[in-house]
Design a protein around this motif. Structure first.
Motif, PDB file in Angstrom:
ATOM      1  N   LEU A   1      -1.163  -2.243  -4.165  1.00  0.00           N
ATOM      2  CA  LEU A   1      -2.314  -2.234  -3.672  1.00  0.00           C
ATOM      3  C   LEU A   1      -2.942  -0.987  -3.630  1.00  0.00           C
ATOM      4  CD1 LEU A   1      -4.654  -4.020  -2.078  1.00  0.00           C
ATOM      5  CD2 LEU A   1      -3.072  -3.594   0.054  1.00  0.00           C
ATOM      6  N   GLY A   2      -3.667  -0.657  -4.377  1.00  0.00           N
ATOM      7  CA  GLY A   2      -4.477   0.786  -4.248  1.00  0.00           C
ATOM      8  C   GLY A   2      -3.758   1.905  -5.209  1.00  0.00           C
ATOM      9  N   ASP A   3      -4.640   2.993  -5.077  1.00  0.00           N
ATOM     10  CA  ASP A   3      -4.136   4.051  -6.144  1.00  0.00           C
ATOM     11  C   ASP A   3      -3.082   4.694  -5.814  1.00  0.00           C
ATOM     12  OD1 ASP A   3      -6.550   3.401  -7.391  1.00  0.00           O
ATOM     13  OD2 ASP A   3      -7.787   5.118  -6.904  1.00  0.00           O
ATOM     14  N   CYS A   4      -2.619   4.452  -4.599  1.00  0.00           N
ATOM     15  CA  CYS A   4      -1.460   5.364  -4.020  1.00  0.00           C
ATOM     16  C   CYS A   4      -0.265   4.628  -4.731  1.00  0.00           C
ATOM     17  CB  CYS A   4      -1.298   5.678  -2.408  1.00  0.00           C
ATOM     18  SG  CYS A   4      -2.311   6.820  -1.873  1.00  0.00           S
ATOM     19  N   ALA A   5      -0.441   3.257  -4.278  1.00  0.00           N
ATOM     20  CA  ALA A   5       0.940   2.546  -4.864  1.00  0.00           C
ATOM     21  C   ALA A   5       0.838   2.472  -6.533  1.00  0.00           C
ATOM     22  CB  ALA A   5       0.760   1.233  -4.354  1.00  0.00           C
ATOM     23  N   VAL A   6      -0.242   2.436  -6.992  1.00  0.00           N
ATOM     24  CA  VAL A   6      -0.410   2.276  -8.463  1.00  0.00           C
ATOM     25  C   VAL A   6      -0.006   3.317  -9.281  1.00  0.00           C
ATOM     26  CG1 VAL A   6      -2.164   1.622 -10.256  1.00  0.00           C
ATOM     27  CG2 VAL A   6      -2.208   0.312  -8.242  1.00  0.00           C
ATOM     28  N   THR A   7      -0.448   4.689  -8.758  1.00  0.00           N
ATOM     29  CA  THR A   7      -0.561   5.996  -9.609  1.00  0.00           C
ATOM     30  C   THR A   7       0.298   6.976  -8.734  1.00  0.00           C
ATOM     31  OG1 THR A   7      -2.410   6.995  -8.754  1.00  0.00           O
ATOM     32  CG2 THR A   7      -2.611   5.544 -10.440  1.00  0.00           C
ATOM     33  N   GLY A   8       0.610   6.807  -7.458  1.00  0.00           N
ATOM     34  CA  GLY A   8       0.898   7.976  -6.887  1.00  0.00           C
ATOM     35  C   GLY A   8      -0.097   8.827  -5.881  1.00  0.00           C
TER      36      GLY A   8
ATOM     37  N   GLU B   1       0.706  -1.057  -0.030  1.00  0.00           N
ATOM     38  CA  GLU B   1       0.155   0.054   0.125  1.00  0.00           C
ATOM     39  C   GLU B   1       0.940   1.376  -0.013  1.00  0.00           C
ATOM     40  OE1 GLU B   1      -2.641   0.572   3.401  1.00  0.00           O
ATOM     41  OE2 GLU B   1      -2.389   2.470   3.512  1.00  0.00           O
ATOM     42  N   GLY B   2       0.166   2.283  -0.732  1.00  0.00           N
ATOM     43  CA  GLY B   2       1.216   3.538  -0.622  1.00  0.00           C
ATOM     44  C   GLY B   2       2.225   3.821  -1.605  1.00  0.00           C
ATOM     45  N   ALA B   3       2.400   5.091  -1.775  1.00  0.00           N
ATOM     46  CA  ALA B   3       3.444   5.607  -2.743  1.00  0.00           C
ATOM     47  C   ALA B   3       4.634   5.562  -1.968  1.00  0.00           C
ATOM     48  CB  ALA B   3       3.097   7.029  -3.323  1.00  0.00           C
TER      49      ALA B   3
ATOM     50  N   GLN C   1       6.366   8.853  -5.921  1.00  0.00           N
ATOM     51  CA  GLN C   1       6.482   7.804  -6.953  1.00  0.00           C
ATOM     52  C   GLN C   1       5.588   6.775  -6.798  1.00  0.00           C
ATOM     53  OE1 GLN C   1      10.715   7.588  -7.124  1.00  0.00           O
ATOM     54  NE2 GLN C   1      10.461   8.126  -9.198  1.00  0.00           N
ATOM     55  N   PRO C   2       4.652   6.179  -7.778  1.00  0.00           N
ATOM     56  CA  PRO C   2       4.168   5.037  -7.609  1.00  0.00           C
ATOM     57  C   PRO C   2       5.267   4.029  -7.444  1.00  0.00           C
ATOM     58  CG  PRO C   2       4.259   5.773 -10.110  1.00  0.00           C
ATOM     59  CD  PRO C   2       4.872   6.795  -9.089  1.00  0.00           C
ATOM     60  N   LEU C   3       4.802   2.840  -7.033  1.00  0.00           N
ATOM     61  CA  LEU C   3       5.726   1.639  -6.845  1.00  0.00           C
ATOM     62  C   LEU C   3       6.466   1.216  -7.861  1.00  0.00           C
ATOM     63  CD1 LEU C   3       6.800  -0.048  -4.300  1.00  0.00           C
ATOM     64  CD2 LEU C   3       4.952  -1.669  -5.241  1.00  0.00           C
ATOM     65  N   HIS C   4       5.830   1.193  -9.126  1.00  0.00           N
ATOM     66  CA  HIS C   4       6.505   0.602 -10.335  1.00  0.00           C
ATOM     67  C   HIS C   4       7.596   1.498 -11.048  1.00  0.00           C
ATOM     68  CE1 HIS C   4       3.119   2.809 -11.977  1.00  0.00           C
ATOM     69  NE2 HIS C   4       4.017   3.109 -12.962  1.00  0.00           N
ATOM     70  N   ALA C   5       7.444   2.996 -10.271  1.00  0.00           N
ATOM     71  CA  ALA C   5       8.606   3.650 -10.597  1.00  0.00           C
ATOM     72  C   ALA C   5      10.001   3.416 -10.172  1.00  0.00           C
ATOM     73  CB  ALA C   5       8.493   5.222 -10.563  1.00  0.00           C
ATOM     74  N   VAL C   6       9.818   2.706  -9.188  1.00  0.00           N
ATOM     75  CA  VAL C   6      11.025   2.279  -8.207  1.00  0.00           C
ATOM     76  C   VAL C   6      11.516   0.781  -8.317  1.00  0.00           C
ATOM     77  CG1 VAL C   6      11.977   2.251  -6.076  1.00  0.00           C
ATOM     78  CG2 VAL C   6      10.503   4.063  -6.632  1.00  0.00           C
ATOM     79  N   ILE C   7      10.430  -0.138  -8.358  1.00  0.00           N
ATOM     80  CA  ILE C   7      10.725  -1.388  -8.604  1.00  0.00           C
ATOM     81  C   ILE C   7       9.813  -2.228  -9.761  1.00  0.00           C
ATOM     82  CG2 ILE C   7      11.802  -1.825  -6.199  1.00  0.00           C
ATOM     83  CD1 ILE C   7       9.088  -2.899  -5.458  1.00  0.00           C
ATOM     84  N   ASP C   8      10.113  -3.376 -10.064  1.00  0.00           N
ATOM     85  CA  ASP C   8       9.147  -4.186 -10.996  1.00  0.00           C
ATOM     86  C   ASP C   8       8.104  -4.652 -10.111  1.00  0.00           C
ATOM     87  OD1 ASP C   8      10.823  -3.741 -13.168  1.00  0.00           O
ATOM     88  OD2 ASP C   8      11.828  -5.515 -13.096  1.00  0.00           O
TER      89      ASP C   8
ATOM     90  N   LEU D   1      -3.594  -3.448  -8.447  1.00  0.00           N
ATOM     91  CA  LEU D   1      -5.077  -3.590  -7.886  1.00  0.00           C
ATOM     92  C   LEU D   1      -5.384  -2.051  -7.769  1.00  0.00           C
ATOM     93  CD1 LEU D   1      -7.423  -5.316  -7.409  1.00  0.00           C
ATOM     94  CD2 LEU D   1      -6.652  -5.528  -5.095  1.00  0.00           C
ATOM     95  N   PRO D   2      -6.108  -1.311  -8.488  1.00  0.00           N
ATOM     96  CA  PRO D   2      -6.387  -0.041  -8.273  1.00  0.00           C
ATOM     97  C   PRO D   2      -7.543   0.021  -7.249  1.00  0.00           C
ATOM     98  CG  PRO D   2      -7.011  -0.823 -10.474  1.00  0.00           C
ATOM     99  CD  PRO D   2      -6.408  -1.901  -9.967  1.00  0.00           C
ATOM    100  N   GLY D   3      -8.023   1.163  -6.735  1.00  0.00           N
ATOM    101  CA  GLY D   3      -9.004   1.362  -6.062  1.00  0.00           C
ATOM    102  C   GLY D   3      -8.543   2.435  -4.989  1.00  0.00           C
ATOM    103  N   CYS D   4      -9.515   3.301  -4.135  1.00  0.00           N
ATOM    104  CA  CYS D   4      -9.127   4.055  -3.066  1.00  0.00           C
ATOM    105  C   CYS D   4     -10.083   3.842  -2.128  1.00  0.00           C
ATOM    106  CB  CYS D   4      -8.689   5.347  -3.635  1.00  0.00           C
ATOM    107  SG  CYS D   4      -8.306   6.609  -2.366  1.00  0.00           S
TER     108      CYS D   4
END
Ligand code: SF4
Length: 181
Positions: free
Chosen positions: A87-94, A62-64, A136-143, A148-151
């Motif tokens: 998990l969730g929009d913060c991790a997925v998009t920031g 969870e989380g950016a 940053q979203p998680l995928h900007a830092v690691i693979d 799973l989007p949603g907030c």
């Protein structure tokens, strides 16, 4: 090897999040019992170990990524996890944490700790990991393996995702959620 040690090992963590995604996980209610019987939860805010373990089957994040500590944790999670889920929009998009990206970190710290402080107006010197310049979203830092989007993502979506992973099924879980919901 006992059947207990053969269970998939699950970790959950929040980086720069509000804990709402974890609250949604808890909203799976009585199905939590099924999950706990099917996996070993070896790292999570709800079990509180001190170090992120090795050989994790799946980690829900969870989380950016907003601080140096978040970034260090993200790298450890990736190294030690077979599957990583945003998990969730913060991790997925920031999402919410990234709203501060229009400002410099010094401006943010001044606003929080000086301009709005009635007493002791200064930046903290302990207990706060340095912010990175942009959340940053998680995928900007690691693979990342699954998103799973949603907030927050609804409990049904989280439960379906976990059970699909455990069953080795390709998940269609995004039909159960959408950004911002
Ligand atoms: S996605 Fe929503 S519920 Fe989850 S951590 Fe971010 S703000 Fe909180």
């Amino acid at each position: 090897m006992s059947s207990e040690t053969a269970k998939p090992k699950v970790a959950t963590i929040w980086l720069d999040g509000c804990s709402g995604c974890h609250m949604s996980l808890l909203d799976t209610d009585e199905r939590l019992v099924d999950l706990v019987n099917a996996v070993d939860v070896i790292y999570s805010p709800i079990v509180d170990p001190k170090q992120f373990p090795e050989d994790v089957t799946v980690t829900l994040v969870e989380g950016a990524v907003s601080s140096e500590h978040d970034r260090e944790m993200a790298l450890i999670i990736r190294k030690n996890s077979k599957l990583v889920v945003s998990l969730g929009d913060c991790a997925v998009t920031g999402n919410v944490p990234a709203m501060r990206n229009a400002f410099k970190t010094t401006e943010l710290l001044d606003r929080a700790y000086k301009e709005n402080a009635a007493h002791n107006a200064k930046h903290p010197t302990v207990g706060l990991s340095p912010l990175i310049e942009k959340a940053q979203p998680l995928h900007a830092v690691i693979d990342v393996d699954l998103f799973l989007p949603g907030c927050p993502p609804p409990a049904d979506a989280i439960f379906t995702l976990i059970t699909d992973i455990l069953a080795g099924r390709e998940t269609q879980v995004t039909e159960l959620t959408r950004f911002g919901r």
